[in-house]
Design a protein around this motif. Structure first.
Motif: not given
Length: 166
Positions: A33-44, A85-101
């Motif tokens: 729920a921490c993403l609820d009500g945020l814009t895509e830009a805010e979430a990133r 492979a690593t936890p650090d890499e799991s924070f990397i956002l792809d261009d297609g990552d959205t709040i909904a996805s």
């Protein structure tokens, strides 16, 4: 601040597994729920020197679910699961990552985790963790710690983002 869903009174006296699952599910829901009500830009938005963003935290939480409940229980490799492979890499956002996805992927990972653990008792050992065999009880405690820590991160980042709106 992220609000936690309220526990029902029955869980106060439930068996230990039910209590673990109740707390884990509350933290899963709060992080989701921490993403609820945020814009895509805010979430990133990056507010710290690390890769941590709110969207990245929820993406990382899905990764953590897969490490602890897929890799550890099913013995599949991270490559087979399709996670970094690593936890650090799991924070990397792809261009297609959205709040909904990202929220959908997190929700699916949590459901998969519940299903994977359902056939085990707290004392059963899971064999696929890099530390070696661990009882499911330890996995639950680790997940609770991990989720609580990230909920705290999310609370602070969200507070900063919302304050910047004014």
């Amino acid at each position: 601040m992220t609000t936690m869903p309220s526990m029902d009174r029955e869980s106060f006296h439930a068996d230990l597994r039910t209590q673990f699952e109740t707390f884990i599910d509350e933290h899963r829901a709060a992080l989701h729920a921490c993403l609820d009500g945020l814009t895509e830009a805010e979430a990133r938005t990056s507010l710290v020197p690390s890769r941590t963003t709110l969207l990245g935290l929820v993406k990382h939480a899905a990764f953590v679910e897969k490490v602890w409940f897929d890799e550890a229980i099913t013995l599949r490799s991270r490559q087979e699961i399709g996670i970094p492979a690593t936890p650090d890499e799991s924070f990397i956002l792809d261009d297609g990552d959205t709040i909904a996805s990202v929220q959908a992927a997190h929700r699916a990972a949590c459901e998969d985790s519940r299903r994977a653990a359902a056939g085990f008792t707290l004392d059963d050992e899971v064999l696929g963790n890099r530390r070696g065999p661990l009882p499911l009880r330890w996995v639950y405690l680790h997940m609770l710690r991990e989720l609580a820590q990230h909920c705290g991160h999310a609370d602070i980042l969200r507070e900063q983002l919302l304050a910047a709106r004014h």
